[in-house]
Design an enzyme around this catalytic site. Structure first.
Site, mmCIF file in Angstrom:
data_model
loop_
_atom_site.group_PDB
_atom_site.id
_atom_site.type_symbol
_atom_site.label_atom_id
_atom_site.label_comp_id
_atom_site.label_asym_id
_atom_site.label_seq_id
_atom_site.Cartn_x
_atom_site.Cartn_y
_atom_site.Cartn_z
ATOM 1 N NE ARG A 41 -0.462 1.146 4.761
ATOM 2 C CZ ARG A 41 -0.882 1.140 6.020
ATOM 3 N NH1 ARG A 41 -1.999 0.528 6.329
ATOM 4 N NH2 ARG A 41 -0.190 1.747 6.948
ATOM 5 C CG MET A 88 5.296 6.940 -1.226
ATOM 6 S SD MET A 88 6.751 7.737 -0.552
ATOM 7 C CE MET A 88 6.171 8.142 1.071
ATOM 8 C CG ASP A 90 3.362 -4.737 3.176
ATOM 9 O OD1 ASP A 90 2.974 -4.848 4.355
ATOM 10 O OD2 ASP A 90 3.477 -3.644 2.600
ATOM 11 C CG ASP A 150 8.337 -8.723 10.720
ATOM 12 O OD1 ASP A 150 9.039 -7.697 10.528
ATOM 13 O OD2 ASP A 150 7.832 -8.991 11.813
ATOM 14 C CB VAL A 151 11.588 -5.562 6.822
ATOM 15 C CG1 VAL A 151 10.898 -5.507 5.467
ATOM 16 C CG2 VAL A 151 11.042 -4.509 7.783
ATOM 17 C CG ASN A 163 8.296 1.854 0.573
ATOM 18 O OD1 ASN A 163 8.209 3.085 0.530
ATOM 19 N ND2 ASN A 163 7.249 1.081 0.835
ATOM 20 C CE1 TYR A 202 9.218 7.439 9.814
ATOM 21 C CE2 TYR A 202 9.833 9.747 9.519
ATOM 22 C CZ TYR A 202 9.364 8.549 9.001
ATOM 23 O OH TYR A 202 9.036 8.458 7.659
ATOM 24 C CB VAL A 216 4.117 11.171 0.338
ATOM 25 C CG1 VAL A 216 3.560 10.467 -0.892
ATOM 26 C CG2 VAL A 216 5.512 11.737 0.046
ATOM 27 C CB THR A 221 0.940 7.122 2.267
ATOM 28 O OG1 THR A 221 1.564 7.490 3.506
ATOM 29 C CG2 THR A 221 1.824 7.512 1.108
HETATM 30 N N1 LIG Z 1 4.016 9.407 3.902
HETATM 31 C C1 LIG Z 1 4.969 10.278 4.076
HETATM 32 O O1 LIG Z 1 4.697 11.482 4.129
HETATM 33 C C2 LIG Z 1 6.412 9.856 4.198
HETATM 34 C C3 LIG Z 1 7.386 10.851 4.201
HETATM 35 C C4 LIG Z 1 8.736 10.488 4.256
HETATM 36 C C5 LIG Z 1 9.100 9.152 4.282
HETATM 37 N N2 LIG Z 1 8.126 8.184 4.291
HETATM 38 C C6 LIG Z 1 8.580 6.802 4.289
HETATM 39 O O2 LIG Z 1 8.080 6.165 3.121
HETATM 40 C C7 LIG Z 1 7.962 4.763 3.341
HETATM 41 C C8 LIG Z 1 6.581 4.291 2.910
HETATM 42 O O3 LIG Z 1 5.622 4.856 3.793
HETATM 43 P P1 LIG Z 1 4.117 5.193 3.379
HETATM 44 O O4 LIG Z 1 3.936 6.634 3.604
HETATM 45 O O5 LIG Z 1 3.782 4.584 2.081
HETATM 46 O O6 LIG Z 1 3.346 4.459 4.600
HETATM 47 P P2 LIG Z 1 2.340 3.228 4.659
HETATM 48 O O7 LIG Z 1 2.069 3.037 6.115
HETATM 49 O O8 LIG Z 1 1.198 3.416 3.734
HETATM 50 O O9 LIG Z 1 3.211 2.008 4.088
HETATM 51 C C9 LIG Z 1 4.182 1.361 4.840
HETATM 52 C C10 LIG Z 1 4.172 -0.098 4.434
HETATM 53 O O10 LIG Z 1 5.204 -0.776 5.182
HETATM 54 C C11 LIG Z 1 4.670 -2.006 5.643
HETATM 55 N N3 LIG Z 1 5.385 -2.481 6.838
HETATM 56 C C12 LIG Z 1 5.392 -1.932 8.071
HETATM 57 N N4 LIG Z 1 6.106 -2.691 8.914
HETATM 58 C C13 LIG Z 1 6.579 -3.740 8.187
HETATM 59 C C14 LIG Z 1 7.385 -4.861 8.485
HETATM 60 N N5 LIG Z 1 7.853 -5.081 9.729
HETATM 61 N N6 LIG Z 1 7.678 -5.713 7.481
HETATM 62 C C15 LIG Z 1 7.194 -5.522 6.231
HETATM 63 N N7 LIG Z 1 6.419 -4.485 5.887
HETATM 64 C C16 LIG Z 1 6.120 -3.609 6.864
HETATM 65 C C17 LIG Z 1 3.212 -1.694 5.949
HETATM 66 O O11 LIG Z 1 2.420 -2.874 6.047
HETATM 67 C C18 LIG Z 1 2.835 -0.798 4.774
HETATM 68 O O12 LIG Z 1 2.383 -1.538 3.665
HETATM 69 C C19 LIG Z 1 8.274 4.555 4.826
HETATM 70 O O13 LIG Z 1 9.617 4.137 4.969
HETATM 71 C C20 LIG Z 1 8.090 5.931 5.417
HETATM 72 O O14 LIG Z 1 8.815 6.108 6.600
HETATM 73 C C21 LIG Z 1 6.798 8.509 4.259
#
Ligand SMILES: NC(=O)c1ccc[n+]([C@@H]2O[C@H](COP(=O)([O-])OP(=O)(O)OC[C@H]3O[C@@H](n4cnc5c(N)ncnc54)[C@H](O)[C@@H]3O)[C@@H](O)[C@H]2O)c1
Length: 248
Positions: free
Chosen positions: A16, A18, A37, A60-61, A87, A152, A185, A187
């Site tokens: 889901r 990004m 994921d 699970d990463v 990601n 974070y 972003v 999400t």
């Molecule tokens: N949304 C923003 O504004 C933003 C800004 C900067 C950076 N980020 C980074 O971008 C990346 C993607 O985030 P997003 O905004 O799409 O959030 P999101 O919560 O929609 O997606 C994160 C995904 O990571 C998965 N995940 C979480 N823990 C996990 C694990 N232990 N093993 C496997 N998968 C796991 C979740 O199930 C989810 O599908 C992240 O690293 C986040 O820190 C997001």
């Protein structure tokens, strides 16, 4: 011809947000994509939407043994891994004095240790591919200081650091390693009120995941063949003095 025709691309957190946008972007450029994921239903649905070019892998990463299985399964299905996008991430906030140590540990485990384990697991496969690219998703929070996000920010500054170390170690295998630093972003992770807060930035507003996907595709592609250990920032100016632009 797409930029990733026939290449195996492994994307964590791909079910889901990004990650899902990155999955669609790489698939559209001809890649065979592993969607890794925790979220089975979302990941399977995305794999079905894309078809034979994609497969879902439960991962699970934070779990080393699961990484070994996932990398082996990816290579068995699609061939050696050429691109790894680390990601997956979680977000927790709280003042330093109030944050639960369990939250601190979770954020560091997923966002930083997960990236380390991913690189360890994928590099042997990437070496068999003759080289490749690793894109580690950090954040604007990995570039500047902000209150309430100690865990974070520590994880995302850590991603930036391990990216540079890995770049130094892996260049000899023709593996480039870079970090990407998104701002706000749209999400499920983005906190409520972000659109209003972003009005202070040099470039106000929250962007669609596709904006970051375009940068990830570029960084992973041969167009960025001379870039390694570098930060690629797409944050509307958030990391400039906490994003506050001069008003008229
Ligand atoms: N949304 C923003 O504004 C933003 C800004 C900067 C950076 N980020 C980074 O971008 C990346 C993607 O985030 P997003 O905004 O799409 O959030 P999101 O919560 O929609 O997606 C994160 C995904 O990571 C998965 N995940 C979480 N823990 C996990 C694990 N232990 N093993 C496997 N998968 C796991 C979740 O199930 C989810 O599908 C992240 O690293 C986040 O820190 C997001």
């Amino acid at each position: 011809m797409g930029r990733f025709e026939g290449k195996t691309v492994f994307i964590t957190g791909g079910a889901r947000g990004m990650g899902a946008a990155h999955v669609r972007g790489f698939a559209a450029e001809g890649a065979k994509v592993v969607i890794a994921d925790l979220l089975g239903a979302e990941g399977e649905a995305l794999a079905r939407e894309i078809g034979a070019q994609a497969r879902f892998q439960r991962l699970d990463v934070t779990q080393e043994a699961q990484w070994a299985e996932a990398a082996a399964a990816a290579e068995a299905a699609f061939g050696p891994i050429s691109v790894l996008v680390n990601n997956a991430g979680v977000f927790r906030t709280g003042l330093l004095e109030e944050m639960k140590p369990a939250d601190w540990r979770l954020v560091l485990e997923v966002n930083l240790t997960g990236v380390f384990l991913g690189m360890q697991a994928a590099v042997p496969s990437m070496r068999r591919a003759g080289g490749g690219a690793i894109v580690n998703v950090s954040s604007a929070s990995g570039l500047y200081a902000q209150s309430t996000v100690s865990a974070y920010a520590a994880s995302k500054w850590g991603v930036r650091a391990v990216t540079k170390t890995a770049a130094l170690e892996l260049g000899r295998y023709k593996i480039r390693v870079n970090s990407v630093h998104p701002g706000f972003v749209d999400t499920p992770m983005l906190p409520a009120g972000s659109e209003a807060y972003s009005q202070n930035f040099a470039l106000p507003g929250v962007v669609d995941p596709d904006v970051i996907t375009r940068m990830v595709l570029f960084v992973a592609s041969d167009e960025a063949c001379f870039s390694t250990g570098s930060e690629f920032v797409a944050d509307g100016g958030l990391s400039l003095a906490g994003g506050r632009a001069t008003k008229k």
